[in-house]
Design a protein around this motif. Structure first.
Motif, PDB file in Angstrom:
ATOM      1  N   ALA A 233     -20.596   9.270  38.731  1.00  0.00           N
ATOM      2  CA  ALA A 233     -21.105   8.417  38.359  1.00  0.00           C
ATOM      3  C   ALA A 233     -22.541   8.522  37.904  1.00  0.00           C
ATOM      4  CB  ALA A 233     -20.848   8.008  40.212  1.00  0.00           C
ATOM      5  N   TYR A 234     -22.848   9.453  38.464  1.00  0.00           N
ATOM      6  CA  TYR A 234     -24.548  10.154  37.459  1.00  0.00           C
ATOM      7  C   TYR A 234     -24.825   9.742  36.204  1.00  0.00           C
ATOM      8  CZ  TYR A 234     -29.195  11.166  36.713  1.00  0.00           C
ATOM      9  OH  TYR A 234     -30.313  11.551  36.257  1.00  0.00           O
ATOM     10  N   VAL A 235     -23.452  10.605  35.794  1.00  0.00           N
ATOM     11  CA  VAL A 235     -23.417  11.175  34.147  1.00  0.00           C
ATOM     12  C   VAL A 235     -22.802   9.310  33.655  1.00  0.00           C
ATOM     13  CG1 VAL A 235     -21.812  11.991  32.722  1.00  0.00           C
ATOM     14  CG2 VAL A 235     -22.056  13.007  34.455  1.00  0.00           C
ATOM     15  N   GLU A 236     -22.284   8.522  34.016  1.00  0.00           N
ATOM     16  CA  GLU A 236     -22.066   6.985  33.518  1.00  0.00           C
ATOM     17  C   GLU A 236     -23.040   6.555  33.840  1.00  0.00           C
ATOM     18  OE1 GLU A 236     -19.403   6.123  32.122  1.00  0.00           O
ATOM     19  OE2 GLU A 236     -18.138   8.153  32.666  1.00  0.00           O
ATOM     20  N   SER A 237     -24.059   7.147  34.328  1.00  0.00           N
ATOM     21  CA  SER A 237     -24.922   5.963  34.297  1.00  0.00           C
ATOM     22  C   SER A 237     -26.393   6.351  33.397  1.00  0.00           C
ATOM     23  CB  SER A 237     -26.282   5.967  35.908  1.00  0.00           C
ATOM     24  OG  SER A 237     -26.474   7.838  35.814  1.00  0.00           O
ATOM     25  N   LEU A 238     -25.907   7.762  32.872  1.00  0.00           N
ATOM     26  CA  LEU A 238     -26.935   8.384  31.495  1.00  0.00           C
ATOM     27  C   LEU A 238     -26.072   7.761  30.325  1.00  0.00           C
ATOM     28  CD1 LEU A 238     -27.956  11.953  32.785  1.00  0.00           C
ATOM     29  CD2 LEU A 238     -29.154  10.287  32.778  1.00  0.00           C
ATOM     30  N   LEU A 239     -24.410   7.704  30.507  1.00  0.00           N
ATOM     31  CA  LEU A 239     -24.218   7.922  28.847  1.00  0.00           C
ATOM     32  C   LEU A 239     -24.117   6.011  28.800  1.00  0.00           C
ATOM     33  CD1 LEU A 239     -20.778   9.074  29.632  1.00  0.00           C
ATOM     34  CD2 LEU A 239     -22.815   9.867  28.200  1.00  0.00           C
ATOM     35  N   ALA A 240     -24.442   5.461  29.546  1.00  0.00           N
ATOM     36  CA  ALA A 240     -24.892   3.823  30.289  1.00  0.00           C
ATOM     37  C   ALA A 240     -25.508   3.846  29.123  1.00  0.00           C
ATOM     38  CB  ALA A 240     -24.665   3.146  30.756  1.00  0.00           C
ATOM     39  N   LEU A 241     -27.593   4.735  29.521  1.00  0.00           N
ATOM     40  CA  LEU A 241     -28.469   4.200  28.792  1.00  0.00           C
ATOM     41  C   LEU A 241     -28.156   4.164  27.103  1.00  0.00           C
ATOM     42  CD1 LEU A 241     -30.739   6.482  30.588  1.00  0.00           C
ATOM     43  CD2 LEU A 241     -30.887   4.052  31.281  1.00  0.00           C
ATOM     44  N   ALA A 242     -27.065   5.232  26.588  1.00  0.00           N
ATOM     45  CA  ALA A 242     -27.342   5.936  25.160  1.00  0.00           C
ATOM     46  C   ALA A 242     -26.291   3.891  24.868  1.00  0.00           C
ATOM     47  CB  ALA A 242     -26.466   6.863  25.383  1.00  0.00           C
ATOM     48  N   THR A 243     -26.229   3.782  25.624  1.00  0.00           N
ATOM     49  CA  THR A 243     -25.415   2.666  25.033  1.00  0.00           C
ATOM     50  C   THR A 243     -26.014   1.299  23.836  1.00  0.00           C
ATOM     51  OG1 THR A 243     -24.544   1.962  26.437  1.00  0.00           O
ATOM     52  CG2 THR A 243     -23.123   3.071  25.707  1.00  0.00           C
TER      53      THR A 243
END
Ligand code: BJW
Length: 243
Positions: A233-243
């Motif tokens: 969940a935390y990694v997905e929140s970071l990856l969402a920042l990158a898009t």
């Protein structure tokens, strides 16, 4: 929420501990059912213990090496999520683990810094060579490089020994925007001090652990629960920042 340096972050340091591998079937150390509840660390995890009773220490690590290669022991969703984070070009992610297992690699991470060594390697006390070693070690094992007998030890860092790659880790901590600590109780130094080093450099600091660790108050953000849930969940929140 970030309160400090660059956000979204570019340079990330992730530190993992035994808790990330618990749901993969490996023991932690200091939990109620952990390794140190069954064996005294002074008997198996110090250079003095190895000098005193090498057969006992080898037997302890032989059992764990066999356990790691049991088919039931597989990387979990947390290991795989960190591999996705490392692969994201938007970030420079240094993955540092205290774990001696190979579950990050099997979960897809290509660059893993094992600061406490690797269970599937042996080090020769005679020539210093390090060799892949999936089988048992005993007091008569032969070094494949120098042929010395009985001088091989597990390539792990025991209490009182210097953890590996400290210069590289400390430089990355001083420069990172985000430090994430996962599945570690914060009892063992120098890893337990990484959060303070990252904070001193201005990084945002996040703890992902089953429960608050010893050093929980030093983190600016925390998420508690099983690693296989909170890490993806935390990694997905970071990856969402990158898009
Ligand atoms: C979950 C979960 C789920 C559960 N999901 N979470 C006095 C003060 C300060 C320092 C010292 C001191 N006296 C001595 C020292 C130094 C000593 C030290 O720190 N001792 C402390 C006990 C006080 N450190 C050393 O000797 C180190 N070397 C050193 O310091 O050299 C000098 C130096 C100085 C400065 C810079 C550089 C160097 C060497 C330490 C070597 C540690 N070795 C071990 C064994 C390695 C091989 C092996 O695996 O057998 O490493 S000990 C053991 O502890 C292992 C681990 O890597 C390490 C950390 O354990 P970890 O990962 O935190 O596991 P646990 O069990 O403690 O925690 C698990 C966590 O997961 C818990 O919080 C759970 O809640 C959580 N969890 N399930 C998410 N499903």
């Amino acid at each position: 929420m970030a309160l400090t340096k660059d956000w979204p972050p570019r340079r990330i340091v992730v530190l993992t501990g035994a808790g990330i591998s618990k749901e993969s079937g490996l023991d932690t150390f200091r939990d109620k059912d952990g390794l140190w509840s069954r064996v005294r660390l002074e008997d198996v995890a110090t250079p003095e213990a190895f000098r005193r009773d090498p057969a006992r220490v080898q037997a302890f690590y032989n059992a764990r090496r066999q356990g790691l290669q049991d088919r039931a022991v597989q990387p979990n969703a947390a290991h795989r999520a960190l591999a996705r984070l490392q692969a994201a070009p938007r970030f420079e992610t240094l993955l540092v683990t205290q774990n001696i297992d190979d579950l990050h690699e099997r979960g897809g991470s290509t660059q893993v810094l094992h600061m406490h060594g690797e269970l599937l390697k042996a080090e020769c006390l005679a020539c210093g060579g390090v060799h892949l070693w999936p089988g048992d070690l005993d007091t008569a094992s032969l070094c494949p490089a120098c042929a010395a007998r009985g001088r091989l030890r597990p390539q792990v860092v025991w209490f009182g020994e210097m953890p590996l790659e400290m210069e590289r880790i400390q430089a990355a901590l001083a420069a990172c925007d985000l430090f994430v600590s996962i599945g570690t109780s914060g009892n063992v130094y120098p890893a337990a001090g990484f959060v303070a080093e990252a904070r001193a450099g201005g990084a945002h600091t996040v703890e992902l652990n089953l429960e608050p660790s010893e050093g929980a108050r030093l983190f600016r953000e925390a998420h508690h629960g099983p690693a296989s849930e909170i890490v993806p969940a935390y990694v997905e929140s970071l990856l969402a920042l990158a898009t």
